[in-house]
Design an enzyme around this catalytic site. Sequence first.
Site, mmCIF file in Angstrom:
data_model
loop_
_atom_site.group_PDB
_atom_site.id
_atom_site.type_symbol
_atom_site.label_atom_id
_atom_site.label_comp_id
_atom_site.label_asym_id
_atom_site.label_seq_id
_atom_site.Cartn_x
_atom_site.Cartn_y
_atom_site.Cartn_z
ATOM 1 N N ARG B 54 0.772 -1.106 0.043
ATOM 2 C CA ARG B 54 0.043 -0.020 0.025
ATOM 3 C C ARG B 54 0.853 1.323 -0.197
ATOM 4 N NH1 ARG B 54 -4.487 -2.090 2.124
ATOM 5 N NH2 ARG B 54 -3.113 -3.233 3.202
ATOM 6 N N THR B 55 1.656 1.453 1.030
ATOM 7 C CA THR B 55 2.407 2.799 1.264
ATOM 8 C C THR B 55 3.471 2.892 0.105
ATOM 9 O OG1 THR B 55 2.296 2.360 3.671
ATOM 10 C CG2 THR B 55 3.766 4.031 2.843
ATOM 11 N N LYS B 82 23.485 -7.635 0.571
ATOM 12 C CA LYS B 82 25.089 -8.232 0.483
ATOM 13 C C LYS B 82 25.928 -7.287 1.436
ATOM 14 C CE LYS B 82 24.874 -8.067 -4.655
ATOM 15 N NZ LYS B 82 25.078 -6.970 -5.781
ATOM 16 N N ARG B 104 11.068 3.203 4.619
ATOM 17 C CA ARG B 104 10.458 2.358 5.451
ATOM 18 C C ARG B 104 11.649 1.602 5.948
ATOM 19 N NH1 ARG B 104 4.957 -0.760 5.279
ATOM 20 N NH2 ARG B 104 4.367 1.321 5.805
ATOM 21 N N HIS B 132 4.227 6.754 11.731
ATOM 22 C CA HIS B 132 3.984 6.620 10.265
ATOM 23 C C HIS B 132 3.221 8.020 9.954
ATOM 24 C CE1 HIS B 132 3.048 4.901 6.400
ATOM 25 N NE2 HIS B 132 2.423 3.892 6.680
#
Lengths: 215, 302
Positions: B54-55, B82, B104, B132
């Site tokens: 969604r975000t 890595k 995020r 958020h």
Amino acid sequence: MRAHDNAKGGGGAPPPPAPEGYRTVLDGPEIDRALTRIAHEVLERTKGGRDVALLGIPSRGVPLARRLAERIERVEDLRVPVGSLDITMYRDDLRLAPARALGRTEIPDGGLDDHVVVLVDDVLFSGRTVRAALDALGDLGRPRAVQLAVLVDRGHRELPIRADYVGKNLPTSLREGVTVCLAENDGRDAVLLGPARDRARPGAERRPETEGAGS
Amino acid sequence: MRHLLSSGDLTRDEATLILDTAAELARVSDRSVKKLPTLRGRTVVNLFYEDSTRTRTSFELAAKRLSADVINFSAKGSSVSKGESLKDTALTLQAMGADGVVIRHSASGAPHRLSHWVDGSVLNAGDGTHEHPTQALLDAFTMRSRMGRLEGLRVAVVGDITHSRVARSNVLLLTTLGAHVTLVAPPTLLPVSVHTWPCEVSYHLDDVLPKSDVAMMLRVQNERMHESYFPSVREYSRNYGLDAERLACMPPDAVVMHPGPMVRGVEVSAEVADSPRCTVTEQVANGVSVRMAVLYLLLGGS
């Protein structure tokens, strides 16, 4: 200052004095007459106003567009669609200033396709606002023709743009600023000529009274 | 405003400006050409260290509607797997000339650290159990458009508060905007410091619902739970789930919100989720407008 000057200057009342450093170029009745003439010219040029849609550019173009629509209705008994077109997101100087608040874009029902769109603004200056408006129009529809009506043309164009309908041609110097006050926004009708705001004279103090004068 | 790291950083005027801007930008979604030229030539990097549909898609669509170039960068399949550190990744992005970084991360505070390393604007798209902010903004936007106001609105935030960044961001933002928030959860799902938050706390959903204009239901975040917080899902659902019977106790114009992903049958019953009073899909649509507004206000000016 404006709070005391609510008298509209209509009828026999004396027009309110211009603020210190400003000169009144058009008073209320003169603005009325200019708008009435423009309304007639629009009807003439568009063969009775068929398919005309008026789009005001915020903030002061919007009340001007509404007044023009009222006059057209009075003259020809014809309701022309009125809307507003905010051009902030299309400006070419967005990166020169902090992000601006947006105005309202209101497209009349029926859209703009195949209409004769008359853009309405208070002051025509550099022509950059109108260029942005033409870009914005391109994303909203495909008008048959686009025309431009302004209350004051103060010259100093920076782009190949001209107005189809002009309330008053006002030759100005870049050191001067044109301020349009409308009853809907400022409590009275007047066009004032005063010292320029910071745009033409970098480093000058920003005057809140002159923010309305579009470019 | 240069970064958007916490909804607690926003003043009432700033938050209102974002919501007003979003309201104007929402109209762009109704046009045939859903694009504005405003951020042409600017680059937005979506830096996602945690899974998100969604975000990430919402931010991507918002940036593209403003004509920005978008680079999607997820931890899987990049140098992060890595062993590259956040700082080195940030410096790489910096060298590529990113104007905005949407991040995020599973660690609380990662966006804050990142904001010291890059020149561009940093937008927090969820950091651990911390914040958020764009979710809170879109929730506030949805409430404002549904209820017509935020001032004095009574909002119940129900569920897993401990693990929720949405709850914290919403409490801070909604309080700034004049709403009254009540958190409802079993004691085990409330953070230790909850008494310092500018809101009320209750353990009993049935006491709070009749006095609430909005019920915001949160998902139980099993993936962040390393111990047992309640006896059984069924018991949790009985005590803290919203079903049609409980919805009927709320004021007639009250709405049910959910930040998604929604688990039907646990925090919200299927019947409530499908009712017109549930705003989940509206929230998703509003998310694009709100993120456009934030991107414009952070990257659009000088």
